[in-house]
Design a protein around this motif. Structure first.
Motif, PDB file in Angstrom:
ATOM      1  N   ILE A 131       0.234 170.316  34.824  1.00  0.00           N
ATOM      2  CA  ILE A 131       0.653 171.522  35.543  1.00  0.00           C
ATOM      3  C   ILE A 131       0.127 172.783  34.847  1.00  0.00           C
ATOM      4  O   ILE A 131      -0.434 173.679  35.479  1.00  0.00           O
ATOM      5  CB  ILE A 131       2.201 171.553  35.626  1.00  0.00           C
TER       6      ILE A 131
ATOM      7  N   MET B  60      14.660 155.531  47.746  1.00  0.00           N
ATOM      8  CA  MET B  60      13.548 154.720  48.265  1.00  0.00           C
ATOM      9  C   MET B  60      12.455 154.731  47.205  1.00  0.00           C
ATOM     10  O   MET B  60      12.061 155.806  46.746  1.00  0.00           O
ATOM     11  CB  MET B  60      13.020 155.269  49.587  1.00  0.00           C
TER      12      MET B  60
ATOM     13  N   THR C  51       7.468 168.773  44.732  1.00  0.00           N
ATOM     14  CA  THR C  51       7.715 167.340  44.489  1.00  0.00           C
ATOM     15  C   THR C  51       9.045 166.985  45.135  1.00  0.00           C
ATOM     16  O   THR C  51       9.781 167.864  45.575  1.00  0.00           O
ATOM     17  CB  THR C  51       7.870 167.006  42.981  1.00  0.00           C
TER      18      THR C  51
HETATM   19  P1  TYM Z   1       5.476 159.516  42.179  1.00  0.00           P
HETATM   20  O1  TYM Z   1       4.120 158.930  42.254  1.00  0.00           O
HETATM   21  O2  TYM Z   1       6.616 158.649  41.770  1.00  0.00           O
HETATM   22  O3  TYM Z   1       5.876 160.143  43.579  1.00  0.00           O
HETATM   23  C1  TYM Z   1       4.997 161.009  44.287  1.00  0.00           C
HETATM   24  C2  TYM Z   1       5.790 162.105  44.972  1.00  0.00           C
HETATM   25  O4  TYM Z   1       6.734 161.541  45.885  1.00  0.00           O
HETATM   26  C3  TYM Z   1       8.038 162.036  45.602  1.00  0.00           C
HETATM   27  N1  TYM Z   1       9.026 160.973  45.894  1.00  0.00           N
HETATM   28  C4  TYM Z   1      10.058 161.112  46.729  1.00  0.00           C
HETATM   29  N2  TYM Z   1      10.468 162.163  47.477  1.00  0.00           N
HETATM   30  C5  TYM Z   1      11.569 161.971  48.244  1.00  0.00           C
HETATM   31  N3  TYM Z   1      12.257 160.803  48.296  1.00  0.00           N
HETATM   32  C6  TYM Z   1      11.886 159.724  47.568  1.00  0.00           C
HETATM   33  N4  TYM Z   1      12.554 158.575  47.639  1.00  0.00           N
HETATM   34  C7  TYM Z   1      10.732 159.861  46.734  1.00  0.00           C
HETATM   35  N5  TYM Z   1      10.078 159.020  45.891  1.00  0.00           N
HETATM   36  C8  TYM Z   1       9.045 159.720  45.386  1.00  0.00           C
HETATM   37  C9  TYM Z   1       8.006 162.374  44.129  1.00  0.00           C
HETATM   38  O5  TYM Z   1       9.018 163.291  43.777  1.00  0.00           O
HETATM   39  C10 TYM Z   1       6.622 162.958  43.989  1.00  0.00           C
HETATM   40  O6  TYM Z   1       6.608 164.304  44.420  1.00  0.00           O
HETATM   41  N6  TYM Z   1       5.471 162.005  37.835  1.00  0.00           N
HETATM   42  C11 TYM Z   1       5.038 162.083  39.227  1.00  0.00           C
HETATM   43  C12 TYM Z   1       3.536 162.264  39.367  1.00  0.00           C
HETATM   44  C13 TYM Z   1       3.006 163.443  38.619  1.00  0.00           C
HETATM   45  C14 TYM Z   1       3.176 164.813  38.943  1.00  0.00           C
HETATM   46  C15 TYM Z   1       2.455 165.544  37.941  1.00  0.00           C
HETATM   47  C16 TYM Z   1       3.851 165.498  39.950  1.00  0.00           C
HETATM   48  C17 TYM Z   1       2.235 163.369  37.518  1.00  0.00           C
HETATM   49  N7  TYM Z   1       1.897 164.625  37.095  1.00  0.00           N
HETATM   50  C18 TYM Z   1       2.417 166.933  37.947  1.00  0.00           C
HETATM   51  C19 TYM Z   1       3.805 166.912  39.948  1.00  0.00           C
HETATM   52  C20 TYM Z   1       3.094 167.601  38.945  1.00  0.00           C
HETATM   53  C21 TYM Z   1       5.419 160.798  39.924  1.00  0.00           C
HETATM   54  O7  TYM Z   1       5.588 159.781  39.305  1.00  0.00           O
HETATM   55  O8  TYM Z   1       5.450 160.840  41.276  1.00  0.00           O
END
Ligand code: TYM
Length: 334
Positions: free
Chosen positions: A135, A197, A145
């Motif tokens: 970021i 989910m 996110t």
């Molecule tokens: P990740 O790969 O787990 O998920 C990607 C995006 O989907 C959102 N998300 C959800 N939103 C609503 N309901 C759900 N059940 C749900 N599951 C997942 C996550 O919040 C995300 O926006 N650490 C992050 C990836 C990352 C990142 C970053 C994000 C790495 N570097 C820098 C923002 C900025 C992740 O594991 O997302």
């Protein structure tokens, strides 16, 4: 100036939570005219074991999802995280800014490491510091996110603030605004209204994958767990009904209307009427995304061109920032 940044891990199938919590919102921000940096978090993915034979394909699949959900590679920068070396470089430096006590509080590490903390990778522990590097490297102003990333985004602000103070460079890293409050910030499992989910849920019935066909989507929604009561007329009536609330939230987010409007239409009706309407809406909304993902995955050259071009444009922004950081830290520069 605004700069939007977000990432999705390259660790398996994307689901409706990823779509509503993240992908669909990126497109909306792009269409407001804000510059967007969106990457495939492959460095993050390997904090847990990834089959090397599958990782590149998973990376292309996330890139295909970005494109299929409406991101335009001419306006938005779409790239693989590992293709921009500056992410790893800044992450190391910020590992020396972040405090152990801060990382010890991260709930996602506790969830993911479970009972076997000592057998988790060190990378899984320091994962949020890499996320902060992602970021800050772009001096992002807003980070959209899902709600599950909120704690990581707060940590990013703490790390930015400490770096700025430690080195006497106030405002060098702007503190990014977390945008975790979308229309569906926390999509819940279809089998359990108290669980998120998630890609890692062993039951495929718990989620709708972006690669599911129409029949699968209809059948998963039909079997989704609910209670026997009809839908209430107002939002208060959903307070104690997690599963019903989740389905109403899904309908609202997919249709781009408020949950109140959904209840105006369906209040008093049972799930026998609501579920088929939700299923039809989900199929209609996801079908074009799924079809475009399939088309792109069948012709990976197009995806590869986008990723290569994106990596160059991202590096052009990130490299000068990491150079500044090295100068600020006092590294030899010749
Ligand atoms: P990740 O790969 O787990 O998920 C990607 C995006 O989907 C959102 N998300 C959800 N939103 C609503 N309901 C759900 N059940 C749900 N599951 C997942 C996550 O919040 C995300 O926006 N650490 C992050 C990836 C990352 C990142 C970053 C994000 C790495 N570097 C820098 C923002 C900025 C992740 O594991 O997302």
């Amino acid at each position: 100036p605004r700069r939007i940044l977000s990432g999705i891990q390259a660790s398996g199938a994307l689901h409706l939570g990823n779509y509503l919590g993240a992908l669909k919102r990126f497109t909306a921000l792009q269409d407001q005219g804000a510059p967007c940096f969106l990457f495939v978090a492959d460095l993050h993915a390997i904090t847990v074991w990834q089959d090397p034979a599958l990782l590149a394909a998973q990376t292309r699949e996330i890139a295909a999802a970005y494109l299929a959900s409406g991101l335009d590679p001419a306006r938005s920068v779409i790239f693989p995280q590992s293709a921009v070396r500056a992410h790893s470089e800044l992450a190391w430096i910020l590992n020396c800014t972040a405090r152990l006590g801060w990382l010890d509080r991260m709930t996602q590490f506790k969830e993911k490491s479970g009972k076997h903390k000592e057998r988790s990778s060190v990378g899984l522990y320091t994962y949020p510091v890499l996320q902060a590097a992602d970021i800050l490297l772009y001096k992002a102003t807003e980070v959209p996110t899902g709600e599950d990333q909120k704690q990581h985004l707060e940590l990013t602000r703490d790390i930015a603030g400490k770096f700025n103070t430690d080195f006497g460079v106030p405002g060098f890293f702007p503190l990014p605004e977390p945008l975790t409050q979308g229309p569906a910030p926390r999509v819940m499992s279809l089998r359990d209204g108290s669980a998120k989910m998630s890609k890692s849920d062993p039951s495929d019935q718990s989620r709708i994958n972006l690669t599911d066909d129409a029949d699968t989507i209809v059948s998963k929604i039909k079997k989704a767990r609910t209670d026997p009561e009809p839908l209430p007329e107002t939002l208060d009536g959903l307070a104690e009904r997690a599963e019903a609330r989740n389905l109403v939230t899904l309908y609202a987010a997919l249709a781009d209307i408020s949950r109140e409007a959904v209840l105006e239409q369906f209040g008093g009706q049972g799930f026998g009427a609501f579920k088929p309407a939700l299923a039809e809406l989900a199929v209609q909304s996801l079908a074009p995304v799924t079809a475009e993902m399939r088309r792109l995955m069948a012709a990976p050259d197009e995806i590869d061109r986008v990723l290569k071009d994106g990596a160059e444009r991202a590096a052009a922004v990130a490299d000068p920032v990491v150079d500044d950081v090295k100068r600020i830290v006092g590294f030899w520069r010749g």
